[in-house]
Scaffold this motif. Structure first.
Motif, PDB file in Angstrom:
ATOM      1  N   ARG A 201       0.945  -1.154  -0.070  1.00  0.00           N
ATOM      2  CA  ARG A 201      -0.026  -0.198  -0.134  1.00  0.00           C
ATOM      3  C   ARG A 201       0.730   1.167   0.008  1.00  0.00           C
ATOM      4  O   ARG A 201       0.556   2.149  -0.618  1.00  0.00           O
ATOM      5  CB  ARG A 201      -0.804   0.003   1.239  1.00  0.00           C
ATOM      6  N   ALA A 202       2.121   1.172   0.760  1.00  0.00           N
ATOM      7  CA  ALA A 202       3.007   2.417   0.893  1.00  0.00           C
ATOM      8  C   ALA A 202       3.551   2.726  -0.555  1.00  0.00           C
ATOM      9  O   ALA A 202       3.326   3.914  -1.228  1.00  0.00           O
ATOM     10  CB  ALA A 202       4.103   2.073   1.682  1.00  0.00           C
ATOM     11  N   ARG A 203       3.797   1.695  -1.393  1.00  0.00           N
ATOM     12  CA  ARG A 203       4.511   1.893  -2.591  1.00  0.00           C
ATOM     13  C   ARG A 203       3.323   2.467  -3.538  1.00  0.00           C
ATOM     14  O   ARG A 203       3.579   3.154  -4.544  1.00  0.00           O
ATOM     15  CB  ARG A 203       4.995   0.751  -3.134  1.00  0.00           C
ATOM     16  N   ALA A 204       2.047   1.752  -3.322  1.00  0.00           N
ATOM     17  CA  ALA A 204       0.938   2.377  -4.198  1.00  0.00           C
ATOM     18  C   ALA A 204       0.491   4.067  -3.882  1.00  0.00           C
ATOM     19  O   ALA A 204       0.398   4.942  -4.670  1.00  0.00           O
ATOM     20  CB  ALA A 204      -0.417   1.715  -4.036  1.00  0.00           C
ATOM     21  N   GLU A 205       0.872   4.202  -2.796  1.00  0.00           N
ATOM     22  CA  GLU A 205       0.603   6.052  -2.339  1.00  0.00           C
ATOM     23  C   GLU A 205       1.798   6.736  -2.902  1.00  0.00           C
ATOM     24  O   GLU A 205       1.374   7.748  -3.192  1.00  0.00           O
ATOM     25  CB  GLU A 205       0.772   5.859  -0.696  1.00  0.00           C
ATOM     26  N   LEU A 206       2.902   6.224  -3.120  1.00  0.00           N
ATOM     27  CA  LEU A 206       3.937   6.974  -3.613  1.00  0.00           C
ATOM     28  C   LEU A 206       3.898   6.986  -5.133  1.00  0.00           C
ATOM     29  O   LEU A 206       5.024   7.441  -5.745  1.00  0.00           O
ATOM     30  CB  LEU A 206       5.428   6.362  -2.970  1.00  0.00           C
ATOM     31  N   GLU A 207       3.358   6.060  -5.710  1.00  0.00           N
ATOM     32  CA  GLU A 207       3.187   5.928  -7.230  1.00  0.00           C
ATOM     33  C   GLU A 207       3.010   7.184  -7.907  1.00  0.00           C
ATOM     34  O   GLU A 207       2.191   7.981  -7.513  1.00  0.00           O
ATOM     35  CB  GLU A 207       2.238   4.794  -7.561  1.00  0.00           C
ATOM     36  N   GLY A 208       3.890   7.538  -8.706  1.00  0.00           N
ATOM     37  CA  GLY A 208       3.820   8.773  -9.424  1.00  0.00           C
ATOM     38  C   GLY A 208       4.348  10.051  -8.576  1.00  0.00           C
ATOM     39  O   GLY A 208       4.316  11.396  -9.142  1.00  0.00           O
ATOM     40  N   ILE A 209       4.746   9.974  -7.387  1.00  0.00           N
ATOM     41  CA  ILE A 209       5.200  11.100  -6.673  1.00  0.00           C
ATOM     42  C   ILE A 209       6.893  11.054  -6.334  1.00  0.00           C
ATOM     43  O   ILE A 209       7.573  11.644  -6.562  1.00  0.00           O
ATOM     44  CB  ILE A 209       4.271  11.061  -5.161  1.00  0.00           C
ATOM     45  N   LEU A 210       7.003   9.765  -5.808  1.00  0.00           N
ATOM     46  CA  LEU A 210       8.490   9.459  -5.350  1.00  0.00           C
ATOM     47  C   LEU A 210       8.713   8.038  -5.719  1.00  0.00           C
ATOM     48  O   LEU A 210       8.067   7.353  -5.666  1.00  0.00           O
ATOM     49  CB  LEU A 210       8.671   9.786  -3.643  1.00  0.00           C
ATOM     50  N   ALA A 211       9.954   7.918  -5.963  1.00  0.00           N
ATOM     51  CA  ALA A 211      10.555   6.343  -6.271  1.00  0.00           C
ATOM     52  C   ALA A 211      11.436   6.302  -5.019  1.00  0.00           C
ATOM     53  O   ALA A 211      12.538   6.911  -4.676  1.00  0.00           O
ATOM     54  CB  ALA A 211      11.219   6.441  -7.497  1.00  0.00           C
ATOM     55  N   LEU A 212      11.136   5.142  -4.106  1.00  0.00           N
ATOM     56  CA  LEU A 212      12.131   5.043  -3.097  1.00  0.00           C
ATOM     57  C   LEU A 212      13.557   4.339  -3.654  1.00  0.00           C
ATOM     58  O   LEU A 212      13.405   3.654  -4.691  1.00  0.00           O
ATOM     59  CB  LEU A 212      11.494   3.808  -2.271  1.00  0.00           C
ATOM     60  N   PRO A 213      14.580   4.746  -3.130  1.00  0.00           N
ATOM     61  CA  PRO A 213      15.932   4.461  -3.732  1.00  0.00           C
ATOM     62  C   PRO A 213      16.011   2.657  -3.837  1.00  0.00           C
ATOM     63  O   PRO A 213      15.254   2.039  -2.911  1.00  0.00           O
ATOM     64  CB  PRO A 213      16.852   4.799  -2.761  1.00  0.00           C
ATOM     65  N   ALA A 214      16.909   2.343  -4.737  1.00  0.00           N
ATOM     66  CA  ALA A 214      16.909   0.613  -4.714  1.00  0.00           C
ATOM     67  C   ALA A 214      17.239   0.165  -3.376  1.00  0.00           C
ATOM     68  O   ALA A 214      16.803  -1.073  -3.062  1.00  0.00           O
ATOM     69  CB  ALA A 214      17.904   0.338  -5.857  1.00  0.00           C
ATOM     70  N   ALA A 215      18.302   0.655  -2.765  1.00  0.00           N
ATOM     71  CA  ALA A 215      18.631   0.110  -1.646  1.00  0.00           C
ATOM     72  C   ALA A 215      17.711   0.143  -0.337  1.00  0.00           C
ATOM     73  O   ALA A 215      17.636  -0.890   0.283  1.00  0.00           O
ATOM     74  CB  ALA A 215      20.068   0.888  -1.064  1.00  0.00           C
ATOM     75  N   THR A 216      16.645   1.112  -0.375  1.00  0.00           N
ATOM     76  CA  THR A 216      15.800   1.261   0.530  1.00  0.00           C
ATOM     77  C   THR A 216      14.588   0.026   0.436  1.00  0.00           C
ATOM     78  O   THR A 216      14.304  -0.713   1.374  1.00  0.00           O
ATOM     79  CB  THR A 216      15.091   2.615   0.464  1.00  0.00           C
ATOM     80  N   ARG A 217      14.266  -0.079  -1.043  1.00  0.00           N
ATOM     81  CA  ARG A 217      13.154  -1.079  -1.405  1.00  0.00           C
ATOM     82  C   ARG A 217      13.899  -2.482  -0.878  1.00  0.00           C
ATOM     83  O   ARG A 217      13.302  -3.390  -0.496  1.00  0.00           O
ATOM     84  CB  ARG A 217      12.973  -1.267  -2.955  1.00  0.00           C
ATOM     85  N   ALA A 218      15.105  -2.720  -1.440  1.00  0.00           N
ATOM     86  CA  ALA A 218      15.865  -3.992  -1.315  1.00  0.00           C
ATOM     87  C   ALA A 218      16.039  -4.323   0.196  1.00  0.00           C
ATOM     88  O   ALA A 218      15.732  -5.445   0.848  1.00  0.00           O
ATOM     89  CB  ALA A 218      17.097  -4.028  -1.824  1.00  0.00           C
ATOM     90  N   SER A 219      16.209  -3.210   1.111  1.00  0.00           N
ATOM     91  CA  SER A 219      16.199  -3.593   2.610  1.00  0.00           C
ATOM     92  C   SER A 219      15.070  -4.206   3.196  1.00  0.00           C
ATOM     93  O   SER A 219      14.786  -4.930   3.924  1.00  0.00           O
ATOM     94  CB  SER A 219      16.783  -2.097   3.244  1.00  0.00           C
ATOM     95  N   ILE A 220      13.834  -3.189   2.778  1.00  0.00           N
ATOM     96  CA  ILE A 220      12.461  -3.676   3.244  1.00  0.00           C
ATOM     97  C   ILE A 220      12.110  -5.029   2.729  1.00  0.00           C
ATOM     98  O   ILE A 220      11.635  -5.763   3.656  1.00  0.00           O
ATOM     99  CB  ILE A 220      11.710  -2.646   2.936  1.00  0.00           C
ATOM    100  N   GLU A 221      12.344  -5.178   1.491  1.00  0.00           N
ATOM    101  CA  GLU A 221      12.051  -6.658   0.924  1.00  0.00           C
ATOM    102  C   GLU A 221      12.702  -7.623   1.412  1.00  0.00           C
ATOM    103  O   GLU A 221      12.129  -9.036   1.724  1.00  0.00           O
ATOM    104  CB  GLU A 221      11.975  -6.398  -0.395  1.00  0.00           C
TER     105      GLU A 221
END
Length: 230
Positions: A201-221
């Motif tokens: 849901r967080a990624r959906a909220e940020l869609e079209g506004i901000l892109a999380l850095p690859a390292a941030t996404r990788a850490s969470i995932e």
């Protein structure tokens, strides 16, 4: 016998010219010997001066190399310190979304910072010795790190000053919701399913506004994957 003596006596006047010639020859030989000795001394002096000049040049070169290596060591350290400052944003999602300009690639200052960071990373040596003797490469890397540090400082100062004010009211609300959802996604007290849903849901909220850095996404995932596998 007496006749020969008398004959020689008649040529007494030749004694002086002959003596002069002999004396001149002796002096010429002495002068030639002196010139040869002077030339030998001159060659010796030149050789010694050359040896001294070469030794001094080698000493200066070694001194410069040591100085350049120390400078490069400081540059590498500064590069690492700036990387650590950027890493704080990559691993702290709450901080990242408090100052979203740091990842807003629509902003020229942000674009400049990320370009400078990539260039500095590309030129970074494994250690200071890798660029020994290559002053051009040393200067190129030094200048790249200077640009990286400077552009980071400028981008961060602007991000702190503006916070979320460059976004519309609606987008600011979406960023705030995404921030809360990402906190839930990283909450060890939530269930794996709750965390996964919060992240989606967080990624959906940020869609079209901000892109999380690859390292941030990788850490969470990675964290989410570990929870789901457990």
């Amino acid at each position: 016998m007496l006749g020969r003596v008398e004959n020689l006596f008649h040529f007494w006047w030749l004694i002086f010219p002959l003596a002069g010639m002999v004396g001149g020859g002796v002096r010429a030989v002495a002068a030639a010997n002196e010139r040869r000795a002077e030339r030998r001394l001159e060659r010796y002096r030149i050789k010694q001066q050359t040896k001294i000049a070469v030794a001094e040049a080698a000493g200066r070169s070694q001194t410069n190399e040591i100085k350049n290596r120390r400078e490069l060591t400081r540059v590498i350290k500064k590069h690492g310190e700036t990387d650590a400052r950027w890493l704080e944003y990559e691993i702290d999602v709450a901080k990242l979304l408090d100052f979203p300009l740091m990842t807003d690639m629509r902003n020229p200052l942000t674009i400049e910072f990320h370009k400078a960071r990539r260039r500095a990373d590309l030129l970074r040596p494994d250690n200071a010795n890798d660029l020994d003797g290559d002053r051009e490469a040393q200067l190129e890397y030094r200048d790249a790190v200077h640009d990286y540090v400077t552009s980071f400082d400028v981008a961060e100062a602007e991000a702190i000053r503006l916070r979320r004010s460059t976004f519309s009211s609606e987008d600011q609300q979406r960023i705030a919701r995404a921030q809360n959802l990402l906190r839930l996604a990283e909450d060890d007290g939530a269930t794996p399913q709750e965390r996964q849903n919060a992240y989606t849901r967080a990624r959906a909220e940020l869609e079209g506004i901000l892109a999380l850095p690859a390292a941030t996404r990788a850490s969470i995932e990675r964290k989410l994957a570990g929870e789901l596998e457990a």
